[in-house]
Design a protein around this motif. Structure first.
Motif, PDB file in Angstrom:
ATOM      1  N   LEU A   7       0.814  -1.215   0.000  1.00 59.10           N
ATOM      2  CA  LEU A   7       0.000   0.000   0.000  1.00 59.10           C
ATOM      3  C   LEU A   7       0.848   1.266   0.000  1.00 59.10           C
ATOM      4  O   LEU A   7       0.378   2.326  -0.414  1.00 59.10           O
ATOM      5  N   ASN A   8       2.080   1.145   0.462  1.00 59.21           N
ATOM      6  CA  ASN A   8       2.995   2.292   0.402  1.00 59.21           C
ATOM      7  C   ASN A   8       3.534   2.515  -1.007  1.00 59.21           C
ATOM      8  O   ASN A   8       4.091   3.572  -1.299  1.00 59.21           O
ATOM      9  N   GLN A   9       3.349   1.527  -1.869  1.00 57.82           N
ATOM     10  CA  GLN A   9       3.905   1.606  -3.217  1.00 57.82           C
ATOM     11  C   GLN A   9       2.888   2.007  -4.278  1.00 57.82           C
ATOM     12  O   GLN A   9       3.252   2.306  -5.407  1.00 57.82           O
ATOM     13  N   LYS A  10       1.598   2.007  -3.915  1.00 53.96           N
ATOM     14  CA  LYS A  10       0.592   2.344  -4.922  1.00 53.96           C
ATOM     15  C   LYS A  10      -0.609   3.032  -4.281  1.00 53.96           C
ATOM     16  O   LYS A  10      -0.836   2.914  -3.074  1.00 53.96           O
ATOM     17  N   PHE A  34      -3.784   5.291   9.672  1.00 51.83           N
ATOM     18  CA  PHE A  34      -3.094   6.576   9.618  1.00 51.83           C
ATOM     19  C   PHE A  34      -1.858   6.598  10.515  1.00 51.83           C
ATOM     20  O   PHE A  34      -0.876   7.275  10.205  1.00 51.83           O
ATOM     21  N   ASP A  35      -1.886   5.861  11.625  1.00 50.03           N
ATOM     22  CA  ASP A  35      -0.693   5.760  12.473  1.00 50.03           C
ATOM     23  C   ASP A  35       0.465   5.095  11.726  1.00 50.03           C
ATOM     24  O   ASP A  35       1.636   5.369  12.012  1.00 50.03           O
ATOM     25  N   GLU A  36       0.120   4.244  10.766  1.00 49.87           N
ATOM     26  CA  GLU A  36       1.156   3.585   9.959  1.00 49.87           C
ATOM     27  C   GLU A  36       1.633   4.470   8.807  1.00 49.87           C
ATOM     28  O   GLU A  36       2.482   4.057   8.020  1.00 49.87           O
ATOM     29  N   THR A 231      -6.188  -4.328  13.086  1.00 47.72           N
ATOM     30  CA  THR A 231      -5.775  -3.651  11.856  1.00 47.72           C
ATOM     31  C   THR A 231      -4.260  -3.628  11.735  1.00 47.72           C
ATOM     32  O   THR A 231      -3.700  -3.840  10.646  1.00 47.72           O
ATOM     33  N   LYS A 232      -3.572  -3.390  12.836  1.00 49.44           N
ATOM     34  CA  LYS A 232      -2.104  -3.417  12.819  1.00 49.44           C
ATOM     35  C   LYS A 232      -1.597  -4.785  12.348  1.00 49.44           C
ATOM     36  O   LYS A 232      -0.689  -4.879  11.503  1.00 49.44           O
TER      37      LYS A 232
END
Length: 241
Positions: A7-10, A34-36, A231-232
């Protein structure tokens, strides 16, 4: 690769489901997201999911939402009135106006809210108009709330036919979603989840969350904490090849 790495890549769409007074659990979900450091390209939601999505899009942080939600009580939504439902819904909309913008303009994130057009008997997605009224319509569960008039039409709960507002999502989008159980609709919804998973959807389903309906708002902190923890774990799970 883990889900959070992907998810950080797209770009991805954050989708929040309907679910009886489930905004507490949704708050825990988005707080973890959002904390991530994850930021969606767009938000969608139905009913309880519409509340949290609209609050986020209006600029509230998950921490601010948590503080406000834990102060809610019966007076924030209880306004009995004669009509097609027990509650008129005006008290609920007055509460919403404290948290969301007047309309869909100038939101922090693009927003799509699912409603059910009663006359046309189909889902209608709103991306413009009076935001608090649209969210109220998306949350107006039959029997409990009166239908909501927007323009020339009357609307009920978006979760009637579109539990997570997916009508407003293109088929090639990557979706991160939080699904809340809804009893008799579960079997039907499982089929929908399967089709979404085939199009790059990642849907968290948490079983046995503390009940947070009327009379159980005291379980709000536990529901938020449980959803946050699950979720984490979900975000850091390895993806299947």
């Amino acid at each position: 690769m883990t889900l959070i790495e992907k998810l950080n890549q797209k770009d991805f769409v954050l989708s929040l489901s309907s679910g009886y007074f489930g905004f507490f659990a949704h708050c825990g979900f988005v707080k973890a997201v959002f904390d991530e450091g994850l930021k969606p390209k767009m938000l969608t939601g139905s009913s309880a999911g519409a509340i949290v999505a609209a609050c986020l899009a209006s600029g509230m942080t998950p921490q601010e939402m948590e503080k406000e939600f834990l102060q809610l009580n019966r007076t924030n939504y209880f306004d009995p009135s004669v009509g097609l439902g027990v509650l008129k819904g005006e008290a609920f909309e007055s509460t919403l106006k404290k948290y969301v913008h007047d309309d869909f303009k100038n939101l922090k994130f693009p927003l799509r809210i699912a409603t059910y057009n009663i006359l046309k008997r189909k889902t209608e997605i709103f991306s413009e108009g009076p935001l608090s009224t649209v969210v109220r319509a998306s949350c107006s569960m039959p029997i409990y709330f009166h239908p909501v008039k927007i323009g020339k039409h009357h609307y009920w709960d978006g979760g009637i036919k579109d539990k997570m507002g997916w009508t407003g999502i293109a088929k090639d989008e990557t979706v991160l979603g939080h699904w809340l159980p809804s009893g008799k609709f579960s079997d039907w919804f499982e089929q929908t989840v399967s089709s979404v998973n085939k199009r790059d959807g990642h849907i968290l389903k948490i079983q046995n969350l503390p009940p947070t309906g009327p009379g159980n708002f005291h379980n709000g902190p536990q529901a938020i904490a449980r959803a946050y923890e699950e979720t984490k774990k979900f975000l850091h799970q390895p993806l299947r090849s």
